[in-house]
Design an enzyme around this catalytic site. Structure first.
Site, PDB file in Angstrom:
ATOM      1  CG  HIS A  15     101.811  49.528  28.509  1.00  0.00           C
ATOM      2  ND1 HIS A  15     102.147  50.769  28.126  1.00  0.00           N
ATOM      3  CD2 HIS A  15     100.852  49.721  29.443  1.00  0.00           C
ATOM      4  CE1 HIS A  15     101.484  51.816  28.666  1.00  0.00           C
ATOM      5  NE2 HIS A  15     100.436  51.037  29.394  1.00  0.00           N
TER       6      HIS A  15
HETATM    7  C1  UD1 Z   1      98.278  48.832  33.840  1.00  0.00           C
HETATM    8  C2  UD1 Z   1      97.013  49.817  33.523  1.00  0.00           C
HETATM    9  C3  UD1 Z   1      97.501  50.808  32.644  1.00  0.00           C
HETATM   10  C4  UD1 Z   1      98.719  51.587  32.651  1.00  0.00           C
HETATM   11  C5  UD1 Z   1      99.808  50.606  32.880  1.00  0.00           C
HETATM   12  C6  UD1 Z   1     101.179  50.980  33.363  1.00  0.00           C
HETATM   13  C7  UD1 Z   1      94.762  49.084  33.895  1.00  0.00           C
HETATM   14  C8  UD1 Z   1      93.555  48.323  33.313  1.00  0.00           C
HETATM   15  N1  UD1 Z   1      95.730  49.354  33.174  1.00  0.00           N
HETATM   16  O1  UD1 Z   1      98.264  47.988  32.560  1.00  0.00           O
HETATM   17  O2  UD1 Z   1      96.419  51.810  32.362  1.00  0.00           O
HETATM   18  O3  UD1 Z   1      98.973  52.246  31.499  1.00  0.00           O
HETATM   19  O4  UD1 Z   1      99.415  49.460  34.042  1.00  0.00           O
HETATM   20  O5  UD1 Z   1     102.077  50.074  33.381  1.00  0.00           O
HETATM   21  O6  UD1 Z   1      94.810  49.269  35.213  1.00  0.00           O
HETATM   22  N2  UD1 Z   1     102.876  42.253  35.281  1.00  0.00           N
HETATM   23  C9  UD1 Z   1     104.255  41.789  35.905  1.00  0.00           C
HETATM   24  N3  UD1 Z   1     104.453  42.506  36.987  1.00  0.00           N
HETATM   25  C10 UD1 Z   1     104.096  43.482  37.696  1.00  0.00           C
HETATM   26  C11 UD1 Z   1     102.784  43.854  36.868  1.00  0.00           C
HETATM   27  C12 UD1 Z   1     102.213  43.265  36.033  1.00  0.00           C
HETATM   28  O7  UD1 Z   1     104.785  40.666  35.364  1.00  0.00           O
HETATM   29  O8  UD1 Z   1     104.536  44.050  38.489  1.00  0.00           O
HETATM   30  C13 UD1 Z   1     102.265  41.609  34.428  1.00  0.00           C
HETATM   31  C14 UD1 Z   1     101.239  40.472  34.661  1.00  0.00           C
HETATM   32  O9  UD1 Z   1     101.428  39.323  33.961  1.00  0.00           O
HETATM   33  C15 UD1 Z   1      99.864  40.925  34.285  1.00  0.00           C
HETATM   34  C16 UD1 Z   1     100.528  41.824  33.094  1.00  0.00           C
HETATM   35  O10 UD1 Z   1     101.695  42.355  33.468  1.00  0.00           O
HETATM   36  O11 UD1 Z   1      99.058  40.088  33.981  1.00  0.00           O
HETATM   37  C17 UD1 Z   1      99.767  43.097  32.909  1.00  0.00           C
HETATM   38  O12 UD1 Z   1      99.619  43.996  34.306  1.00  0.00           O
HETATM   39  P1  UD1 Z   1      98.203  44.785  34.451  1.00  0.00           P
HETATM   40  O13 UD1 Z   1      98.536  45.562  35.882  1.00  0.00           O
HETATM   41  O14 UD1 Z   1      96.914  43.914  34.452  1.00  0.00           O
HETATM   42  O15 UD1 Z   1      97.914  45.844  33.225  1.00  0.00           O
HETATM   43  P2  UD1 Z   1      99.023  46.656  32.744  1.00  0.00           P
HETATM   44  O16 UD1 Z   1      99.121  46.233  31.483  1.00  0.00           O
HETATM   45  O17 UD1 Z   1     100.520  46.743  33.618  1.00  0.00           O
END
Ligand code: UD1
Length: 365
Positions: free
Chosen positions: A209
């Site tokens: 991821h």
């Molecule tokens: C975040 C953390 C990362 C961690 C990871 C674990 C930061 C910078 N990154 O990355 O260190 O390893 O979480 O999972 O804090 N999304 C959904 N549903 C959710 C959450 C996110 O669909 O419940 C999608 C959204 O489109 C979002 C994307 O996933 O834009 C990324 O989510 P985000 O929290 O920005 O970063 P992660 O890649 O999850």
């Protein structure tokens, strides 16, 4: 003492669970859980709250997704209001996600002491948002709770006072050992993946991821081509993170049918799969450590790791992100898989106890 315990993204729940549980054994400690809402899908958040025996959060900030600045800013605004409402004596943040940075900075500007759990880890790679989050949080924290010796060295080199740095072991391993016991008492036939696991017998387990790995089509295709080749050797079980699912769809990327794509899994179901995998392939920080604790061979799909102890113990190998380097690491991992492994010092399930003991003794910087 009123303590705010902050969680926002999936890996944070595993870390706050044992700290919260242990707080219940401490008189005079009132631990309040703040969920920033960085992760909000049921499978990325509520599932973990229920499964890891964490109470419903006392504050839910509903920050949601967005660019780093939007997400961080929303968390800061919500967290400031929660702090002004309750005036905690200490804010405890874990790990290295955007919620960690946002809440530590907000607390410190309100004059509230900050404790950072999992402090001092460094990848020395500032292209990772997590490295920035770790460095900013450590630059303003008062208490540093460290999981491995490299963290102590990094913090001392950066000028922290020795008495503020506490090598306590790893709360995530506290959680792992606790949940492993519960898994032994669980009827695993209830897990939807049970039948698949039984049918496959020998398999690899994959998580992927990191933005650096999944956000550009070239990099993701390169990694996918190595995974397809590995899947020819043994099938792969792959719970897909929402970010990765979106990227694969938008790049039109197809994987080998021998790579079984699964929805994001709860903690127990995921543990049930990876603990018996022949090899784990991952770019997650936490899984590098959890596999080390249980002696499961792991290949990290990155060029670096902020968790060098996992390499030193012999369970983890840095596989890089090029097709050839990944395949080479796969061969090496299989060759080495029966070598003896060691468990890192203090990864014994008692880190949370040590944290509360240190806080009780009052030795911060
Ligand atoms: C975040 C953390 C990362 C961690 C990871 C674990 C930061 C910078 N990154 O990355 O260190 O390893 O979480 O999972 O804090 N999304 C959904 N549903 C959710 C959450 C996110 O669909 O419940 C999608 C959204 O489109 C979002 C994307 O996933 O834009 C990324 O989510 P985000 O929290 O920005 O970063 P992660 O890649 O999850």
């Amino acid at each position: 003492m009123r303590v705010f315990l902050v969680a926002g993204a999936r890996p944070n729940f595993m870390k706050i669970a044992p700290i919260y549980r242990e707080s219940l054994n401490r008189s005079g400690v009132n631990c309040r859980i703040v969920h920033t809402g960085q992760h909000y899908d049921h499978l990325m958040s509520q599932t973990f709250i229920e499964e890891l025996e964490i109470p419903q959060p006392h504050h839910f900030l509903n920050s949601g997704s967005g660019t780093h600045s939007v997400q961080t800013a929303r968390i800061m605004v919500g967290f400031e209001a929660a702090c002004l409402e309750e005036h905690p004596d200490l804010v405890m943040v874990v790990g290295d996600v955007n919620s960690t940075l946002a809440c530590s900075v907000t607390a410190k500007k309100l004059g509230i002491p900050v404790a950072h759990v999992e402090a001092g880890l460094r990848s020395f790679d500032l292209s990772m948002p997590e490295e920035i989050n770790r460095m900013v949080t450590d630059s303003i924290s008062d208490w540093f709770f460290v999981t491995e010796e490299s963290g102590v060295e990094n913090l001392l080199r950066e000028g922290k006072k020795r008495e503020a740095v506490h090598f306590v072991g790893h709360v995530m391993i506290d959680n792992l050992l606790h949940q492993l016991k519960r898994l032994e008492e669980t009827d695993v036939r209830e897990f939807p993946v049970h039948r698949l696991k039984e049918t496959l017998g020998d398999y690899a387990f994959l998580t992927l991821h990191r933005p650096g790995n999944v956000d550009t089509p070239e990099r993701l295709r390169e990694i996918a081509s190595a995974l397809d080749a590995i899947a020819e050797d043994r099938p792969i079980l792959f719970p897909v993170h929402p970010r990765t699912r979106q990227r694969m769809e938008s790049f039109g990327l197809k994987l080998s049918p021998r790579i079984n794509r699964l929805p994001p899994l709860g903690f127990m179901e995921s543990l049930y799969l990876w603990k018996d995998a022949t090899v784990v392939l991952t770019d997650s920080g936490g899984l590098q450590e959890e596999t080390t604790a249980l002696g499961v061979p792991c290949m990290t799909l990155r060029e670096n790791t902020e968790r060098p102890i996992t390499l030193e113990m012999g369970t983890n190998i840095l596989a890089g992100t090029r097709r050839e380097s990944i395949l080479d690491a796969y061969r090496k991992t299989l060759e080495r898989r029966n070598l003896p492994r060691a468990v890192p010092p203090l990864w014994d399930g008692k880190a949370s106890q040590r944290i509360w003991e240190a806080l009780g003794n009052g030795a911060s910087g």
